[in-house]
Design an enzyme around this catalytic site. Structure first.
Site, short mmCIF file in Angstrom:
data_model
loop_
_atom_site.label_atom_id
_atom_site.label_comp_id
_atom_site.label_asym_id
_atom_site.label_seq_id
_atom_site.Cartn_x
_atom_site.Cartn_y
_atom_site.Cartn_z
N GLU A 1 13.93 17.36 -43.21
CA GLU A 1 12.60 17.53 -43.82
C GLU A 1 12.74 17.70 -45.33
OE1 GLU A 1 13.82 19.05 -41.18
OE2 GLU A 1 12.41 18.73 -39.54
N ASP B 1 20.65 31.21 -41.96
CA ASP B 1 20.95 30.93 -43.36
C ASP B 1 20.27 31.93 -44.28
OD1 ASP B 1 22.52 28.48 -42.99
OD2 ASP B 1 20.66 27.74 -42.11
N ASN C 1 25.87 24.01 -36.63
CA ASN C 1 26.06 24.84 -37.81
C ASN C 1 26.12 26.33 -37.46
OD1 ASN C 1 25.96 22.49 -39.23
ND2 ASN C 1 23.96 22.84 -40.15
N THR D 1 16.28 27.44 -38.39
CA THR D 1 15.88 26.07 -38.70
C THR D 1 17.07 25.12 -38.65
OG1 THR D 1 14.18 26.98 -40.10
CG2 THR D 1 14.77 24.72 -40.52
N ASP E 1 17.66 35.40 -37.97
CA ASP E 1 17.71 34.14 -38.71
C ASP E 1 19.18 33.93 -39.10
OD1 ASP E 1 16.98 32.00 -40.54
OD2 ASP E 1 17.27 33.46 -42.16
#
Ligand code: XBP
Ligand code: MG
Length: 252
Positions: free
Chosen positions: A56, A12, A129, A124, A10
């Protein structure tokens, strides 16, 4: 004996603590730029993190907290534009003020590469980024360390849905049992376990209190020889780092 073929990270909160001082600040600056009198405090942002994905999260906040803010005619387009600007601001922030990788991240990535373990990302956030974080916080060529980068809108349903991990497995052409996911949140854990991938959790200030049942191991961070990890759940000794031999043992 199960082979450990790949680590799927993952981004962040796991590679680096990007949420509070980078994503959140970029959101707030962009709200001001778009004439919205919104401000996400550190505390509120912790609550909003329950919703993954920037677009979202904005939608959720608008619907559940700010029904007083009139919706523009092209609501979805407005949010998409706002989010594009937020991404730009976030990238500029990482370039001018890089966020350090969490303890043990660079060490484990380097050890895994040396051991021939493949690396992937399942996140996500969006590819721009991820690229900026790797470039400025690891090295300009570090993006090439990752064989697969599964990011953002490449799947329809974001974490806690398992889609992004299933997509990463498909790209890697590996069974979940030969992989370990590295996550920091309950949403991330549910996503990885939904794809049947054994998962190690490194908690942070936003996620420490979450439920991590089902994880292989829960630690405060991956650890460095001079800064050992602390176990929060799972069976390993004291004064250790999460390294390749330990990860192999965890899934053996
Ligand atoms: C992190 C997220 C993201 C970021 C914002 O997920 O939930 O929404 O906060 O990124 P992960 P975007 O820990 O799985 O990487 O604004 O690019 O969506
Ligand atoms: Mg995370």
């Amino acid at each position: 004996m199960t082979t450990l073929s790949a680590l799927i990270f993952d981004v962040d909160g796991t590679l680096a603590e990007t949420e509070r001082d980078a994503h959140r600040v970029a959101f707030n600056e962009t709200f001001a730029e778009f004439g919205l009198n919104w401000f996400w405090s550190e505390e509120l942002y912790g609550k909003l993190l329950a919703v993954t994905g920037g677009k979202e999260r904005i939608k959720f906040y608008w619907e559940c907290y700010r029904t007083d803010t009139p919706r523009p005619a092209q609501w979805e387009t407005f949010i998409a534009d706002l989010h594009k600007k937020k991404t730009l601001r976030y990238n500029q922030k990482l370039a001018s003020n890089p966020i350090p990788l969490r303890p043990g991240v660079q060490r484990l990535l380097t050890e895994a590469r040396a051991a021939g373990i493949r690396l992937a990302i399942a996140t996500t956030t969006n590819l721009d980024n991820v690229a900026a974080l790797l470039h400025y916080s690891l090295s300009p060529t570090a993006i090439n360390w990752f064989e697969v980068i599964a990011a953002g809108d490449v799947v329809k349903a974001k974490k806690p849905a398992s889609d992004i991990y299933k997509y990463a497995l498909q790209q890697l052409q590996l069974p979940p049992t030969e992989c370990i996911a590295m996550e920091d949140s309950n949403n991330g854990l549910r996503a990885a376990l939904g794809a049947k991938i054994p998962t190690v959790i490194t908690v942070n200030d936003y996620t420490r209190q979450e439920n991590f049942s089902g994880a292989l191991l829960v630690v405060n961070h991956l650890g460095e020889p001079t800064q050992p990890a602390t176990v929060l759940a799972g069976k390993v000794g004291e004064n250790f780092c999460v390294d390749v031999p330990l990860l192999r043992l965890l899934i053996a």
